[in-house]
Design an enzyme around this catalytic site. Structure first.
Site, mmCIF file in Angstrom:
data_model
loop_
_atom_site.group_PDB
_atom_site.id
_atom_site.type_symbol
_atom_site.label_atom_id
_atom_site.label_comp_id
_atom_site.label_asym_id
_atom_site.label_seq_id
_atom_site.Cartn_x
_atom_site.Cartn_y
_atom_site.Cartn_z
ATOM 1 N N TYR A 157 0.835 -1.196 0.000
ATOM 2 C CA TYR A 157 0.000 0.000 0.000
ATOM 3 C C TYR A 157 0.872 1.249 0.000
ATOM 4 O O TYR A 157 1.789 1.378 0.805
ATOM 5 C CB TYR A 157 -0.900 0.032 1.241
ATOM 6 C CG TYR A 157 -1.820 -1.142 1.377
ATOM 7 C CD1 TYR A 157 -2.719 -1.470 0.367
ATOM 8 C CD2 TYR A 157 -1.797 -1.932 2.518
ATOM 9 C CE1 TYR A 157 -3.574 -2.553 0.498
ATOM 10 C CE2 TYR A 157 -2.653 -3.008 2.660
ATOM 11 C CZ TYR A 157 -3.536 -3.317 1.653
ATOM 12 O OH TYR A 157 -4.372 -4.381 1.781
ATOM 13 N N HIS A 176 -6.070 2.586 0.013
ATOM 14 C CA HIS A 176 -5.954 2.367 1.461
ATOM 15 C C HIS A 176 -5.877 3.687 2.212
ATOM 16 O O HIS A 176 -5.190 3.796 3.225
ATOM 17 C CB HIS A 176 -4.748 1.486 1.790
ATOM 18 C CG HIS A 176 -5.033 0.431 2.820
ATOM 19 N ND1 HIS A 176 -4.812 0.618 4.158
ATOM 20 C CD2 HIS A 176 -5.526 -0.826 2.695
ATOM 21 C CE1 HIS A 176 -5.148 -0.475 4.816
ATOM 22 N NE2 HIS A 176 -5.591 -1.369 3.954
#
Length: 415
Positions: free
Chosen positions: A157, A210
């Protein structure tokens, strides 16, 4: 004779090194019990305490068949309502009560929701890589398994790993996952251009932001990803900044999925009714279990919003089964995240390793076959727990590291 709650027990186990929390509700009927998931991996002891010290005394002796009554009682009894600790505690009991209901009916749970509207549940898997070449190799590997929905990331992420303090950080900066939002946007757009160039447009692609960039950067990312035909862009903004989704809508046609961190109906109500998202992605134990998830699914259906329940490794097979049972009966189901847990008759080497220990602890997981998952036909949720095996894998109470994400100047960024 009324079926009443005799006892509630919490079982903590970590067969893959991830803390999982199962709840067992025993009844006055010999041999009749239910299992639910209340996993909050990073605060599992807090959930355990709420179940054992507050909810168990509240529910003992009550009618186990009155699921709605008991859910409302648990939710209101503490006066202050909501939040992941309370909701996961409620979820563990709520799922177990639905499991009992299915066992009493002698039916798999999806039958109590009106029966199947599809035979199997299409899933998506996560492909990562150090670079474009490795990522595309992993995409092709999943396609060989029949998977046509793939989430693509590069180096995790935000494109960064934990522990490296960049030279641009100030002196004395603390460790963390350091993010450069502008570079991340550029790299992600370049990545998806490369993926489409190498594998074409026959596979559906997903990307998970995210919530690791500032809202204006999320708007730019959504706009620049538009040519690459994503199935959806996940959590482009944090839960506290969802008003920015309107800006994304104004600048991009990329479908939006949001909701992994949602706790209460107020979090999703206006987003769904305002057509600001295309997929609702809640973690069903985070919102309190099957009872609120079914209400959310039917509410979203009225507005053309599809479900894509959160399905990571930090939830137990009991919760994965709950996702699948709801999916089978939902007209507005979209796609199911699947963390790579296959039964022994379909063993593959996942990116994180084989899953044998998890399946020994939790027999009965829905089966993966050629891009779809299928529940077993056992009554209730269909998943059991082997407590002797579970005891072999104790949970650990450690400081969570991966959520300590930071901007270039060292300030914390939502993870």
């Amino acid at each position: 004779m009324a079926v009443t709650i005799e006892n509630i027990r919490v079982i903590c186990t970590a067969p893959e090194g991830i803390n999982l929390l199962a709840v067992r509700v025993d009844t006055n009927v010999p041999g009749l019990y239910g299992l639910g998931c209340g996993t909050f991996s990073y605060r599992h002891l807090a959930v355990k305490l709420v179940v054992e010290e507050y909810l168990t005394p509240l529910l003992k002796g009550r009618n186990a068949e009155n699921i709605e009554e008991l859910w409302q009682l648990m939710y209101q009894n503490g006066y202050w309502r909501g939040g992941p600790i309370e909701n996961n505690a409620i979820s563990g009991i709520d799922m177990a009560l639905w499991d009992i209901k299915g066992k009493l009916a002698g039916m798999p749970l999806y039958q109590l929701f009106g029966g199947r509207v599809r035979e199997g549940v299409p899933v998506y898997r996560h492909a990562d890589g150090r670079d474009l070449e490795e990522l595309c190799e992993n995409i092709e590997r999943y396609r060989e398994l029949g998977i046509q929905n793939i989430r693509c990331q590069c180096r995790g992420y935000g494109g960064e790993r934990y522990g490296v303090i960049p030279e641009t950080a100030p002196q004395g900066a603390l460790p963390g996952v350091y993010l450069d939002g502008a570079r991340y946007v550029r790299d992600t757009v370049k990545l998806f251009a490369g993926i489409r160039d190498k594998i074409g447009y026959d596979v559906k692609l997903i990307h998970d932001v995210h919530e690791r960039v500032a809202p204006p950067e999320a708007v730019k990312l959504a706009r620049e990803l538009e040519p690459f035909d994503l199935l959806f862009l996940e959590d482009p903004v944090c839960a506290e900044q969802t008003k920015w989704l309107r800006e994304i809508r104004c600048h991009s046609e990329v479908p939006i999925a949001q909701g992994e961190l949602f706790n209460r109906s107020i979090d999703w109500r206006d987003l769904i009714s305002g057509h600001l998202i295309d997929y609702i992605r809640v973690h069903i134990s985070q919102i309190g279990g099957i009872t609120p998830a079914r209400k959310l699914q039917m509410f979203a259906e009225q507005y053309g919003v599809r479900t894509a329940w959160h399905g990571p490794g930090d939830m137990s097979p009991i919760a994965h089964a709950a996702n699948v049972h709801i999916d089978l009966a939902a007209m507005n189901f979209g796609v199911q995240e699947w963390s790579g847990i296959e039964p022994p008759n379909f063993v593959i080497q996942d990116l994180k390793g084989p899953k044998g220990a998890l399946l020994e602890v939790f027999p009965g997981l829905p089966e993966f076959r050629n891009g779809y998952v299928y529940p077993n036909e056992r009554p209730g949720l269909g998943v059991d727990i082997n407590e002797r095996e579970a005891a072999k894998y104790p949970c650990e109470n450690t400081v969570t590291i991966w959520t300590q994400t930071r901007n270039r100047d060292g300030t914390l960024q939502t993870p």
